[in-house]
Design a protein around this motif. Structure first.
Motif, PDB file in Angstrom:
ATOM      1  N   LYS A  23     -23.266  14.424   8.151  1.00 17.17           N
ATOM      2  CA  LYS A  23     -23.047  13.445   7.797  1.00 17.17           C
ATOM      3  C   LYS A  23     -24.555  13.775   6.862  1.00 17.17           C
ATOM      4  O   LYS A  23     -25.509  13.079   7.279  1.00 17.17           O
ATOM      5  CB  LYS A  23     -23.781  12.543   9.016  1.00 17.17           C
ATOM      6  N   THR A  24     -23.929  14.552   6.346  1.00 25.95           N
ATOM      7  CA  THR A  24     -25.893  15.118   5.279  1.00 25.95           C
ATOM      8  C   THR A  24     -25.816  14.189   3.959  1.00 25.95           C
ATOM      9  O   THR A  24     -26.671  14.004   4.497  1.00 25.95           O
ATOM     10  CB  THR A  24     -25.089  16.084   4.736  1.00 25.95           C
ATOM     11  N   THR A  25     -25.025  13.753   3.291  1.00 23.51           N
ATOM     12  CA  THR A  25     -24.947  13.220   2.151  1.00 23.51           C
ATOM     13  C   THR A  25     -24.365  11.578   1.929  1.00 23.51           C
ATOM     14  O   THR A  25     -22.891  12.185   3.139  1.00 23.51           O
ATOM     15  CB  THR A  25     -24.585  13.507   0.666  1.00 23.51           C
ATOM     16  N   THR A  26     -24.485  10.648   1.429  1.00 22.39           N
ATOM     17  CA  THR A  26     -23.824   9.539   1.267  1.00 22.39           C
ATOM     18  C   THR A  26     -22.524   9.659   0.809  1.00 22.39           C
ATOM     19  O   THR A  26     -21.319   9.527   1.325  1.00 22.39           O
ATOM     20  CB  THR A  26     -23.603   8.565   0.017  1.00 22.39           C
ATOM     21  N   PHE A  27     -22.264  10.832  -0.547  1.00 26.92           N
ATOM     22  CA  PHE A  27     -21.186  11.495  -0.499  1.00 26.92           C
ATOM     23  C   PHE A  27     -19.549  11.836   0.425  1.00 26.92           C
ATOM     24  O   PHE A  27     -18.772  11.848   0.718  1.00 26.92           O
ATOM     25  CB  PHE A  27     -20.927  12.276  -2.081  1.00 26.92           C
ATOM     26  N   ILE A  28     -20.102  12.514   0.893  1.00 23.24           N
ATOM     27  CA  ILE A  28     -19.123  13.422   2.722  1.00 23.24           C
ATOM     28  C   ILE A  28     -18.625  12.154   3.624  1.00 23.24           C
ATOM     29  O   ILE A  28     -17.731  12.493   3.632  1.00 23.24           O
ATOM     30  CB  ILE A  28     -20.601  14.571   3.157  1.00 23.24           C
TER      31      ILE A  28
END
Length: 94
Positions: free
Chosen positions: A47-52
């Protein structure tokens, strides 16, 4: 002169060939669904970035589509096991 009929049909033009291809498509759909499930779950873990996160959600949607594809092909084989090219006599249609 009578033209000679070929002794065997090529694999892709035979009814059994089509059935084997459909069975392979079911296996392919299930293997793809398992692979995409693993990749999607691994993408959702950090859950690091929105795109991931979006990639993981779209991957899970791909899993649902692959499973639906496999089920629809299985139903096609279940309800029409002889294939679409089955020849019937004229009196059987009435």
């Amino acid at each position: 002169m009578k033209a000679e009929k070929p002794k065997h049909r090529p694999f892709c033009f035979s009814v059994k060939g089509h059935m084997k291809i459909l069975r392979l498509d079911i296996i392919n759909s299930l293997v793809t669904a398992i692979f995409m499930m693993i990749v999607s779950v691994l993408a959702l873990l950090p859950k690091t970035t929105t795109f991931i996160l979006l990639g993981g959600v779209f991957g899970l949607l791909t899993v649902v589509c692959c499973i639906a594809d496999g089920v629809l092909i299985y139903r096609k084989l279940l309800f029409n096991p002889s294939g679409p090219y089955q020849k019937k006599a004229v009196h059987d249609k009435i």
